[in-house]
Each structure stands twice: as C-alpha cells, then as structure tokens.
Scaffold this active site. Structure first.
Site, PDB file in Angstrom:
ATOM      1  N   VAL A  61       0.849  -1.192   0.000  1.00  7.97           N
ATOM      2  CA  VAL A  61       0.000   0.000   0.000  1.00  7.97           C
ATOM      3  C   VAL A  61       0.885   1.242   0.000  1.00  7.97           C
ATOM      4  CG1 VAL A  61      -1.715   1.326   1.311  1.00  7.97           C
ATOM      5  CG2 VAL A  61      -1.870  -1.171   1.241  1.00  7.97           C
ATOM      6  N   VAL A  85      -2.136  -3.018   6.832  1.00 10.19           N
ATOM      7  CA  VAL A  85      -1.073  -2.466   5.982  1.00 10.19           C
ATOM      8  C   VAL A  85      -1.394  -1.006   5.624  1.00 10.19           C
ATOM      9  CG1 VAL A  85       0.236  -2.789   3.855  1.00 10.19           C
ATOM     10  CG2 VAL A  85      -0.520  -4.775   5.116  1.00 10.19           C
ATOM     11  N   ALA A 106       4.497   4.172   2.726  1.00 13.24           N
ATOM     12  CA  ALA A 106       4.048   2.919   2.122  1.00 13.24           C
ATOM     13  C   ALA A 106       4.267   1.790   3.128  1.00 13.24           C
ATOM     14  CB  ALA A 106       4.825   2.640   0.840  1.00 13.24           C
ATOM     15  N   LYS A 107       3.732   0.649   2.852  1.00  9.15           N
ATOM     16  CA  LYS A 107       3.970  -0.526   3.699  1.00  9.15           C
ATOM     17  C   LYS A 107       3.543  -1.756   2.923  1.00  9.15           C
ATOM     18  CE  LYS A 107       5.325  -1.394   8.005  1.00  9.15           C
ATOM     19  NZ  LYS A 107       6.294  -0.653   8.811  1.00  9.15           N
ATOM     20  N   GLY A 108       4.138  -2.899   3.276  1.00  5.89           N
ATOM     21  CA  GLY A 108       3.740  -4.145   2.632  1.00  5.89           C
ATOM     22  C   GLY A 108       3.613  -5.234   3.673  1.00  5.89           C
TER      23      GLY A 108
END
Ligand code: NAD
Length: 416
Positions: A61, A85, A106-108
């Site tokens: 995201v 996320v 962002a992040k995953g």
C-alpha cells in the site's frame, strides 16, 4: 475491506483529533489523508517442500507519494490484512514528514507465519511476492525495508529478484539489506538507537522522568534488543523484558549478555533462567521508562491502568490503543509517539538510499552522528510545536507531520 478495522480506525480518529492543530488554510484538505493513494493485493502461490502449493495473501500500500517515493517495511505475520497495511502505510507518511525526510508513506505485508515455513519456502514466497509488486516498487517509486518477521535476508532476495528482472543490480530498491549488497552500516541498530536518542532528549527537558534510570521493554527483536543495549551502555538498568515466549523481571537489572548468549544458543526470553509465568505483571513493573517494541495495540485500557512508568517511548508502531490514551494522559505519563520514537530506522534507511544513489559508503560513526542530529532536531521541533499548540507530543508529532504533507499537496496542486 473492513473499514472499521481497529488499527485503521485509530489512524482515522487520530487525524480527526489533530484537525484544530494544523493551519486553518490546510484543514479542509485533511480529508485527503484518509485515503490511500494506491493499494495492491496479490495472491502468492508457493510450492511447499512437500510438493503441494499453498496460497498466501500479500499487500503493498502506498498511502501518500506527495513528498517523495513511498517508504515502508514489509511485514510477515499471520494477522496481516489490507487494513493493517493501510494503517501502517499511513503512519509512515506521517513519520517521514514529522522527521522531514523526502519520502511518502508505504507498507507491505504477507499473511504468513514465517516461523512455520522452511528457508526454501520463505525464499520462494519472497521472490514471488516481489515479482507481483515489482511494477509499483523501485528506487524512485517505493522502497521497502524490513519490518516484523522480515530481515536483511528477505531484502537480499527482493533485491536479487527485482535486479534479475531488470538486468542489472538495483541496490536502491530496498533498504535494510546486507552491507555487502549496498546496505548501510548502522541500519540494523538504528531504530533501537533512535529510541534511546529521543528518550535522552526528553530526559534533558524533564530529568525527573527517570529518577532511578530503570527501563522495561516489550519485544526483544530488532528494535527492543538494540534499544536495551543502548540504554545499558548509557547507565540505565533494564528491569523487565517480554517477548511472545515469556517475561523476565529482575529489579537488579537483567544481564543482557547472558540473555543474548542464551538466545544465540536457540533459547528465548520465555526459557531464560529468570523468566516468570505471569506475563501480565510486566505492565505493572516499577520502571521509569516503558518501551513497547513488539506489535500494535498492546497497551489496552486494562494494561494502561497498571502502568507505573513516567515516560513511555513507542518503539513499536501503534502500540497504544486509542481508548488507553486518556488513561495514560490522566496518569501524566509523557508519551514519545511512534512516528518520532521509532523513526531512527527510516532515517538510516534514507541514508542508505542516498548512499546507493551516489555509490558512496559512509562510516558508522558518521551515520550515528547524523542520526542523532536528525532525531534531536525532530524531537525539538515536536516539543516546541507541542508547547506552541498546547497539546501532547503525539498530537504535536502527528499534526506537524500532517501539516508538512498537506503543504506538499497544496503546493503541487490537484491533477488534472
Ligand atoms: P522483530 O520481529 O525483530 O521483533 C518483534 C518482537 O516482538 C519479538 O521479540 C517478538 O517475540 C515480540 N512479540 C511479538 N508478539 C508479541 C506479543 N504478543 N507479546 C510480547 N512480545 C511479542 O520486529 P522489530 O523489527 O523489532 O519490530 C518491532 C516493532 O517496531 C514493530 O511494531 C515494527 O513495526 C516497529 N518498527 C520496526 C523498525 C525496524 O527498523 N525494525 C522500524 C520502525 C518500527
């Protein structure tokens, strides 16, 4: 999508609570931070060692790209879901802006228990996940890093998969990678070190917060163990440590060398000689400083009521439940919020990314000194903003970060 997911909801509530603290001309744009710019859900089929194929859900995201490329870790944990996320990615937007880095958020994550997979299965999972999200990551687009359940090893696999498909080595695609692949000196301990730096800055302002120089830490992974070592190096006593396997309490100070040796030999906190069965007693330990450095939503209202600390330094992301906030505040506990307290990791990731672009190698002393400068300056800005706005450090850090992001939005304008 479960929009009422507690972690995402707590982020939305946090935004609402800072509305009055951001400049009036930007307040009407605050709504834009309630949306994620881009969210990718992927299926990751993995050939398991026994020949069967298992499917795992993966996400990346990008909450905001207004101030620069996306930046944020990749989490491997069974509870990972899109909304978690999203919340983590939004917190990255705020964090990068609060410490004035030229990154978005962002992040995953992948919904998997990494401890139940073999190394081969994990490698296949990581490589397939990378190829599924490859279109939206890259040194100029979005740069992943380790988070819970991932480490240098996974970053090396991501770098290799991405680079192989590009036909040349792209070191800047991830940070937190091994040194020999372009990783930065000092990255591994950066978050824990940062936790210490911000606590030290708070104690300069309010020395009475730590009369006994005692600390309790939840989580003894990357962040918790590095922070513990740095506090001890600076004359503090760690009197309680908890991880997912158990709790150690020792008023005389836990012997970290013995604990690290025990862990290196395959042991864990729960099997250490001083460990106790009653995990909940961790929260009422008589330490001046409490450092949650495990997972989110750990400080429930019941646990908040038990706290005896004077300073709470959030090493983890989102460790304090929103409902616990009034309880913590009513006890006059000073909270250094996650977006500031654990920003050391992303700051040294930024240093790593800059070194990769320049094909440069900085020495560790230089990195620690720059990290200290970044965090001391950020702490002072948040502290001063909190005095100016007459609010606590969490609201100050979030409103300062949100203001910077909204400024960037405003200056860039809305396309088309
Ligand atoms: P890690 O996987 O290295 O360690 C996590 C620790 O939490 C382990 O000791 C684990 O046993 C413990 N834990 C897990 N569940 C628990 C539970 N229910 N009760 C008690 N302990 C539990 O992860 P990490 O990299 O140290 O990250 C910890 C936190 O810090 C996360 O919230 C992460 O998002 C945040 N963070 C990490 C970094 C980084 O650079 N690694 C940077 C910023 C924020």
């Amino acid at each position: 999508m479960q929009n009422n997911h507690p972690f995402w909801q707590s982020y939305l509530n946090l935004l609402d609570s800072v509305k009055e603290l951001i400049p009036q001309d930007l307040q009407k744009s605050l709504e834009s931070l309630k949306y994620c710019r881009r969210a990718l859900s992927v299926d990751i089929p993995v050939r398991m060692d026994n020949g069967t194929v298992q499917h795992f859900a993966g996400y990346r995201v990008q909450h905001s790209l207004s101030r620069g490329p996306g930046k944020g870790g990749i989490r491997y944990h069974p509870d990972v879901c899109l909304e978690e996320v999203m919340a983590l990615s939004a917190l990255m937007t705020i964090k990068c802006a609060t410490v004035a880095l030229p990154f978005g958020g962002a992040k995953g994550g992948v919904a998997v228990n990494p401890y139940k997979l073999s190394v081969g299965e994990l490698e296949r999972l990581t490589r397939r996940y990378t190829s599924e999200i490859a279109g939206i990551i890259g040194p100029e687009k979005d740069i992943p890093a380790p988070d819970v359940g991932t480490s240098q090893r996974e970053m090396a696999w991501i770098l290799d998969t991405y680079s192989t498909n590009h036909g040349y080595t792209v070191p800047g695609v991830v940070t937190g990678k091994p040194i020999e692949l372009g990783g930065s000196l000092g990255r591994k301990d950066a978050t824990g070190l940062g936790v210490y730096f911000v606590a030290r800055e708070a104690l300069k302002k309010e020395p009475s917060l730590s009369p006994n120089k005692t600390v309790a830490i939840q989580g003894y992974g990357n962040v918790g163990s590095s922070a513990a070592r740095e506090f001890v190096k600076n004359g503090f006593k760690i009197i309680a440590i908890q991880d997912h396997t158990g709790t150690i309490i020792n008023d005389k100070g836990i012997d970290l060398i013995a604990l690290d040796n025990h862990i290196q030999l395959g042991g864990c906190v729960g099997s250490f000689k001083e460990s106790i069965k009653d995990n909940e007693s961790f929260w009422e330990v008589n330490a001046d400083i409490m450092i949650p450095a495990a997972l989110e939503l750990q400080i429930t209202p019941a646990r908040a009521r038990k706290l005896k600390c004077k300073l709470l330094v959030e090493g983890a992301n989102g460790p304090t439940c929103p409902e616990s906030e009034p309880i913590v505040n009513s006890k006059n506990i000073i909270v250094i919020p996650d977006v500031l307290a654990n920003a050391g990791g992303v700051i040294v990731s930024y240093f790593e990314w800059v070194q990769n672009f320049n094909r440069d190698i900085w020495n560790e002393q230089n990195i620690h000194q720059r990290l200290d400068e970044f965090l001391s300056k950020s702490f002072a800005e948040v502290w001063n903003w909190s005095k100016e706005k007459k609010c606590n450090l969490r609201l100050a850090a979030v409103s300062l970060g949100a203001t910077r992001v909204l400024h960037a939005h405003h200056t860039r304008g809305l396309y088309p």
